[in-house]
Design a protein around this motif. Sequence first.
Motif, PDB file in Angstrom:
ATOM      1  N   UNK A  11       0.840  -1.206   0.000  1.00  0.00           N
ATOM      2  CA  UNK A  11       0.000   0.000   0.000  1.00  0.00           C
ATOM      3  C   UNK A  11       0.876   1.257   0.000  1.00  0.00           C
ATOM      4  N   UNK A  12       1.976   1.238   0.793  1.00  0.00           N
ATOM      5  CA  UNK A  12       2.906   2.376   0.796  1.00  0.00           C
ATOM      6  C   UNK A  12       3.438   2.639  -0.609  1.00  0.00           C
ATOM      7  N   UNK A  13       3.847   1.579  -1.265  1.00  0.00           N
ATOM      8  CA  UNK A  13       4.404   1.732  -2.615  1.00  0.00           C
ATOM      9  C   UNK A  13       3.359   2.295  -3.559  1.00  0.00           C
ATOM     10  N   UNK A  14       2.144   1.801  -3.441  1.00  0.00           N
ATOM     11  CA  UNK A  14       1.061   2.283  -4.309  1.00  0.00           C
ATOM     12  C   UNK A  14       0.822   3.778  -4.105  1.00  0.00           C
ATOM     13  N   UNK A  15       0.762   4.220  -2.833  1.00  0.00           N
ATOM     14  CA  UNK A  15       0.555   5.645  -2.532  1.00  0.00           C
ATOM     15  C   UNK A  15       1.749   6.486  -2.994  1.00  0.00           C
ATOM     16  N   UNK A  16       2.944   5.963  -2.791  1.00  0.00           N
ATOM     17  CA  UNK A  16       4.167   6.650  -3.200  1.00  0.00           C
ATOM     18  C   UNK A  16       4.147   6.902  -4.701  1.00  0.00           C
ATOM     19  N   UNK A  17       3.802   5.891  -5.461  1.00  0.00           N
ATOM     20  CA  UNK A  17       3.815   6.009  -6.919  1.00  0.00           C
ATOM     21  C   UNK A  17       2.621   6.801  -7.438  1.00  0.00           C
TER      22      UNK A  17
END
Length: 630
Positions: A11-17
């Motif tokens: 989820x962090x990666x998704x929000x980051x991107x």
Amino acid sequence: MHIEHPRLSEHDVWLFREGTHAKLHDTMGCHLQPGGGASFAVWAPNAQAVSVIADWNGWDDSAMRLEPRPDGSGVWEGFDPDAVRGAVYKYRIFSAANGNVLEKADPFAFYAEPPPATGSRVWSLEHTWNDDAWMAARGPKNALDAPMSTYELHAGSWQRQDGQMLGWRELGERLAGYLVDMGFTHVELMPVTEHPFYGSWGYQTTGYFAPTSRYGTPQDFMAFVDHMHQRGIGVLLDWVPSHFPTDAHGLAFFDGTHLYEHADPRQGFHPEWNSSIFNYGRNEVRSFLISSALFWLEHYHLDGLRVDAVASMLYLDYARQPGEWIPNVHGGRENLEAIGFLRDLNRAVYREHPDTVSVAEESTAWPMVSRPTDMGGLGFGMKWNMGWMHDTLSYFAKDPVHRRHHHHQLTFSLVYAFNENFVLPLSHDEVVHGKGSLINKMPGDAWQQFANLRALFGLMWTHPGKKLLFMGGEFGQRREWTHDGELEWWVTGQEGHGGLQHFVRELNRVYKAEPALYEVDFSPDGFEWVEADDAQNSVFAFLRKARNGDPVLVVCNLTPLPRTNYRLGVPLPGLWRELLNSDARDYGGAGWGNMGTVESAPLPAQGRPHSLTLTLPPLSTLILKLETHA
């Protein structure tokens, strides 16, 4: 290699991107682990290898290799059991783009080595806060209807001890006592984010999550903010998302490519500041900057951000000649990606910390800077009023004999005063680079210079809008500000300087005591001209009104000639008391005035049924209030 402590969830990666991650500091960078050692995560999508080089591994890039995440995010992760708090490290990045090998400080580091060293330190942010009372009650103190008298400060040059800069804790003790005594409500710190060059005053930032180590540890800075809050002072931070320096250890050319900045110099290089411009169209960069903003509000309990150089972000042709910039997709000069970023930023700030304030330094007529994003605005809480500043300083610099020809330089600000939620700034920018100090901008002999500056401050504090004054202005320092050394405190023992300082103290006291001077700053309901057109005498008079309608009368006489029997209409009959007279002897004035009170007469003037007959002191501002209703 097995990553024992991965920090980023899917989820962090998704929000980051996606560009919406607002707390990357919790996942990226270096984080000490409860069982010892530290995890590392760095964004370097164009690297072929990334190592943590550090004092604990002899700066050997084979000792601690990070692994790329398999999700294509460009994030490299790892865990090192030997990392300890206080140790120094960097990332060695082997670029896949061009074979370059770069040594970079951690963009998410919480603490850095003292310049000129450029390494990052392994650190953690624990602190026992003692500002619960402030934090619980600060919303109304940071609100648009609150009194806000802000003291702008450069931490390294306010006061020194034996020539040495004060640490955060000593500065906090001294400064809080001074601000409480002087009556300021907030302090605004010029950027304290880590910066390699002291002479940039913090505006060339390399560490967007690290307070500069020049004044101590992150905990020392927390203690500074904590102490300010315990003494009832709000703390604002000057924050710079507009550009960053090209120092080799910083964000520029981070993984051998233009990662944080635009590649094309027509978009990515700032000719005026010789620095790089963030690529606001890259989602990961937006997440980085929004996280930085919220980091200071969350971990350091700051009460707001003053966002630097917004105009340079909004216009693609800012400080550029024809042919030196690239139009947007519509052929225009507006930076659509920066506009989107600023709206996202302000939405995030007010969503996560609705009891804080965001303030734009924006120097153009861009519309709706301080209007909500759902109205089409940029979403800032307030905006600096640079037009007021330029017109007011231009007017006051003129010999009073010529002011009649420039009368409406001072009335013009009221034409647009309610288009935005304005802060009236007399900032550091007005007292550097050969512009001279505030007192030396004033015409006439020494007595007239001080009288002019007292009158100017009186007008500023009563004009609609919040107030900001750079340090040293409150006592009329004559030397232009320099970041080396300290303010000229010794002059406060002299009559003119000490009198001016006393006047500002009293001005803040009256300002905070009178709701008419702050409750309705951003609506025409709080202001009414009484006399706007007496250019011949250079007299201005107006009413400020509280939410309940109670008025305060402000009168300025901006010539050295006293005016006797000067009639001004008032809305209500009765006894009007002088709350403040900038010409009082206590402040170094000549002592002209109205013996403290004036009784109204039933004689119409300026369209009002009652009037006062006043003595207007030379080069003065008077503030009067109805004491007893007839």
